[in-house]
Design a protein around this motif. Structure first.
Motif, PDB file in Angstrom:
ATOM      1  N   ARG A   1      94.757  15.303  24.787  1.00 31.72           N
ATOM      2  CA  ARG A   1      94.574  16.727  24.469  1.00 31.72           C
ATOM      3  C   ARG A   1      95.894  17.335  23.976  1.00 31.72           C
ATOM      4  O   ARG A   1      95.929  18.048  22.979  1.00 31.72           O
ATOM      5  N   LEU A   4      96.452  18.802  20.259  1.00 33.65           N
ATOM      6  CA  LEU A   4      96.841  20.202  20.083  1.00 33.65           C
ATOM      7  C   LEU A   4      98.177  20.331  19.338  1.00 33.65           C
ATOM      8  O   LEU A   4      98.339  21.211  18.492  1.00 33.65           O
ATOM      9  N   ARG A   5      99.122  19.436  19.621  1.00 37.41           N
ATOM     10  CA  ARG A   5     100.405  19.461  18.895  1.00 37.41           C
ATOM     11  C   ARG A   5     100.195  19.114  17.431  1.00 37.41           C
ATOM     12  O   ARG A   5     100.797  19.716  16.545  1.00 37.41           O
ATOM     13  N   LEU A  42      97.415  19.538  15.722  1.00 34.05           N
ATOM     14  CA  LEU A  42      96.695  20.663  15.133  1.00 34.05           C
ATOM     15  C   LEU A  42      97.638  21.819  14.824  1.00 34.05           C
ATOM     16  O   LEU A  42      97.563  22.427  13.753  1.00 34.05           O
ATOM     17  N   ALA A  43      98.548  22.108  15.734  1.00 34.40           N
ATOM     18  CA  ALA A  43      99.489  23.216  15.537  1.00 34.40           C
ATOM     19  C   ALA A  43     100.410  22.971  14.349  1.00 34.40           C
ATOM     20  O   ALA A  43     100.836  23.919  13.683  1.00 34.40           O
ATOM     21  N   LYS A  86      90.260  25.673  11.788  1.00 35.67           N
ATOM     22  CA  LYS A  86      91.357  25.342  12.704  1.00 35.67           C
ATOM     23  C   LYS A  86      91.181  26.046  14.043  1.00 35.67           C
ATOM     24  O   LYS A  86      91.401  25.454  15.094  1.00 35.67           O
ATOM     25  N   ARG A  87      90.764  27.288  13.992  1.00 34.90           N
ATOM     26  CA  ARG A  87      90.569  28.063  15.228  1.00 34.90           C
ATOM     27  C   ARG A  87      89.502  27.427  16.117  1.00 34.90           C
ATOM     28  O   ARG A  87      89.656  27.361  17.331  1.00 34.90           O
ATOM     29  N   TRP A 143      88.698  24.244  16.273  1.00 35.45           N
ATOM     30  CA  TRP A 143      89.289  23.046  16.874  1.00 35.45           C
ATOM     31  C   TRP A 143      90.199  23.436  18.035  1.00 35.45           C
ATOM     32  O   TRP A 143      90.202  22.789  19.081  1.00 35.45           O
ATOM     33  N   MET A 144      90.985  24.494  17.848  1.00 32.37           N
ATOM     34  CA  MET A 144      91.904  24.946  18.889  1.00 32.37           C
ATOM     35  C   MET A 144      91.129  25.334  20.150  1.00 32.37           C
ATOM     36  O   MET A 144      91.479  24.921  21.259  1.00 32.37           O
ATOM     37  N   SER A 186      91.054  23.268  23.757  1.00 32.24           N
ATOM     38  CA  SER A 186      91.758  23.972  24.832  1.00 32.24           C
ATOM     39  C   SER A 186      90.957  24.106  26.117  1.00 32.24           C
ATOM     40  O   SER A 186      91.540  24.268  27.184  1.00 32.24           O
ATOM     41  N   TYR A 228      88.782  14.874  17.286  1.00 33.63           N
ATOM     42  CA  TYR A 228      89.700  15.581  16.392  1.00 33.63           C
ATOM     43  C   TYR A 228      90.642  14.605  15.690  1.00 33.63           C
ATOM     44  O   TYR A 228      90.812  14.650  14.473  1.00 33.63           O
TER      45      TYR A 228
END
Length: 78
Positions: free
Chosen positions: A30, A34-35, A37-38, A49-50, A52-53, A57, A69
């Motif tokens: 995770r 997340l890293r 994706l950011a 993108k939102r 996926w975030m 999360s 992802y």
């Protein structure tokens, strides 16, 4: 027949190790997802993108959501 949930104390050592291992794998993948994706622009992501975030999360997915992802949610750089 009613199955009652076992408490942590009632679980076998093998089951406890398995639960902790799956939780660690989920947390690690995770964070990785997340890293990643950011650090990507929206056009480098398949889908919003939102979304996926938010999906990455919340909740425990035993590493499934981060794997989805990392395999299909991001477009290849190059």
């Amino acid at each position: 027949m009613s199955k009652s949930k076992k408490s942590w104390k009632e679980l076998s050592p093998t089951t406890k190790v398995a639960i902790v291992a799956v939780a660690a794998i989920d947390a690690g993948t995770r964070v990785w997802a997340l890293r990643d994706l950011a650090g990507r622009r929206p056009e480098e992501i398949n889908g919003p993108k939102r979304a996926w975030m938010i999906g990455l999360s919340f909740g425990s997915t035993a590493g499934i959501a981060p794997a989805i992802y990392l395999l299909w949610g991001r477009k290849r750089r190059g």
